[in-house]
Design an enzyme around this catalytic site. Structure first.
Site, short mmCIF file in Angstrom:
data_model
loop_
_atom_site.label_atom_id
_atom_site.label_comp_id
_atom_site.label_asym_id
_atom_site.label_seq_id
_atom_site.Cartn_x
_atom_site.Cartn_y
_atom_site.Cartn_z
N ALA A 101 20.33 46.81 15.19
CA ALA A 101 20.22 45.87 14.14
C ALA A 101 21.11 44.67 14.08
CB ALA A 101 20.62 46.75 12.72
N PRO A 129 4.64 33.19 5.65
CA PRO A 129 3.60 33.49 6.86
C PRO A 129 4.46 33.24 8.18
CG PRO A 129 3.41 31.03 5.93
CD PRO A 129 4.21 31.81 4.96
N ASP A 132 9.88 44.02 7.75
CA ASP A 132 8.80 44.07 8.78
C ASP A 132 9.09 43.19 9.87
OD1 ASP A 132 7.61 46.42 7.61
OD2 ASP A 132 6.24 44.88 6.49
N LYS A 154 6.13 47.05 12.17
CA LYS A 154 4.95 47.67 12.45
C LYS A 154 4.30 46.94 13.27
CE LYS A 154 4.12 49.92 7.72
NZ LYS A 154 3.76 51.10 8.40
N GLY A 171 4.27 37.47 4.84
CA GLY A 171 3.02 37.05 3.64
C GLY A 171 3.30 37.45 2.37
N THR A 199 0.84 33.74 1.39
CA THR A 199 0.07 34.44 2.10
C THR A 199 -0.71 33.90 3.41
OG1 THR A 199 -1.86 35.99 2.36
CG2 THR A 199 -2.00 34.25 0.72
N MET A 205 -5.59 40.62 11.18
CA MET A 205 -5.48 41.65 11.92
C MET A 205 -6.56 41.93 12.71
SD MET A 205 -3.14 44.10 9.48
CE MET A 205 -4.25 44.10 8.05
#
Length: 413
Positions: free
Chosen positions: A24, A183, A206, A228, A260, A289, A343
């Site tokens: 971390a 973004p 994330d 992810k 986002g 976004t 994606m």
């Protein structure tokens, strides 16, 4: 009485910096080094998913093993990001022999250099050293950041009421904030999102979160890497939900930080429902976004008078013929407006073929924007029938946004 440290701004562009450790702490420190243009060598048997993504993208060099003295060959600076005092001491001893400044996460008193509390405001970087006290440095840093931003965000002055809580601050125990980080450019997080981030006890982040935001966290903040990575290792959403709930029920101020916007394919709704079921209060902070920001950063408006009066945002993480897909690609092919695909890089060939098969003209302008609003942004312009092959040839990688429609060339001179 020890002497005061000598403040210095290091120009690390193109110079080797060695980071020992892949947890971390390294996740928080590496982004600032990359932002400075350093040639980062990361030495660690294992990495967090966020660091692994940077290594896979070629942003840094990863040596998957324990430290050896030869790792410091040619180094200008070393950051020891491990919590094993003996291992850290061995690295700093080698650094001392070679007269290389060494930052130690485990023991500031044994280090030859300290990382300051940093805030960035456009081209201005302010670094604060608190005499060895990280909390003091953070307090001063935050006050300076408020002063720098007051001309554009006066409500960030300490003590002003928070409209979401009715208090003079958000620090109440046992709460979760779902915060959109924007973004990619760290300055595109909202004022409220940044304020909640500075007050957090726990940050669950994330992979797509701007790394420099993590570099500005207080040293005592628990950073949970919930990256992810597309088509790679990931934490189950249920596990992430449980982390949010458990930390909040234990009395922590928790920020779930997402790239986002939390509600645009960010699974923010699932996390809110999990918190609500456990009786945990939730604040949602919208983010910029990428579905709109990425095209804009590439000079593409998603709507333009006389060109497109509507735009549709769709997920392309499932192929058009996948049984679980909820997208009506045949209907989308018949629309005149702009189609923005998130994606969708892996399935782009199948997506474009399906759109063409259902009537979208093959020569429709198309573009792919990779890592929008960051220093590594790449833009590829093509046509619907060729964009998948062109993206493959250009070796474009996620995160990337695909834009289909006449707006791709609307602003071309």
């Amino acid at each position: 009485m020890s002497a005061n440290p000598y403040p210095l701004g290091l120009r690390l562009h193109g110079r080797r910096v060695v980071v020992v450790g892949g947890g971390a702490v390294a996740t928080r420190r590496v982004p600032a080094l990359l932002d400075a243009g350093a040639d980062v060598l990361l030495v660690a048997p294992e990495l967090t998913p966020a660091l692994r993504a940077r290594a896979d993208a070629g942003r840094l060099h990863w040596v998957p093993r324990r430290f050896v003295p030869e790792d410091l060959d040619g180094a200008w600076l070393v950051q020891v990001a491990v919590d094993d005092p003996m291992a850290a001491a061995s690295v700093s001893a080698v650094a001392a022999e070679r007269r290389i400044f060494c930052v130690r996460a485990d023991d500031r008193t044994a280090a030859t250099a300290w990382t300051p509390a940093v805030t960035r405001h456009g081209p201005v970087t302010v670094a604060v050293l608190g005499g060895g006290d990280p909390r003091r440095a953070m307090t001063v840093r935050d006050a300076i950041r408020d002063l720098l931003a007051v001309r554009v965000a006066p409500d960030r002055i300490a003590g002003r009421p928070d409209a979401s809580t009715g208090t003079t601050g958000w620090r109440q125990t046992g709460r979760v904030a779902l915060v959109g980080a924007g973004p990619g450019d760290p300055e595109l997080i909202t004022v409220k999102g940044w304020r909640l981030l500075t007050e957090a006890d726990v940050v669950v982040a994330d992979r797509l979160v701007p790394g420099l935001l993590l570099d500005e966290l207080r040293p005592d903040v628990e950073l949970v890497d919930a990256s992810k990575i597309p088509y790679g290792p990931s934490r189950a959403q249920e596990e992430i939900n449980q982390i949010l709930v458990d930390r909040a029920l234990a009395g922590a101020v928790v920020v779930r930080l997402k790239g986002g916007d939390p509600y645009v394919f960010g699974r923010g709704g699932e996390e809110l429902l999990a918190c609500a079921a456990a009786g945990v209060p939730v604040t949602v902070v919208p983010g910029v976004t990428s579905s709109i920001a990425a095209p804009a950063a590439a000079g593409i408006p998603v709507t333009h008078r006389g060109v497109a009066h509507e735009f549709t945002v769709v997920s392309g993480h499932l192929a058009p013929d996948a049984p679980a897909s909820l997208v009506r690609w045949d209907a989308l092919a018949g629309l005149h407006g702009t189609l923005v695909i998130l994606m969708g890089l892996k399935n782009l060939a199948a997506i474009t073929a399906t759109l063409i098969a259902h009537g979208r003209p093959p020569q429709t302008p198309a573009a792919v924007v990779q890592e929008a609003t960051t220093g590594t942004q790449r833009v590829l312009r093509s046509t619907l029938d060729a964009v998948a092959a062109d993206a493959l040839t250009a070796d474009l990688r996620p995160p990337a946004v695909v834009v289909v429609g006449d707006v791709v060339g609307a602003l071309d001179g």
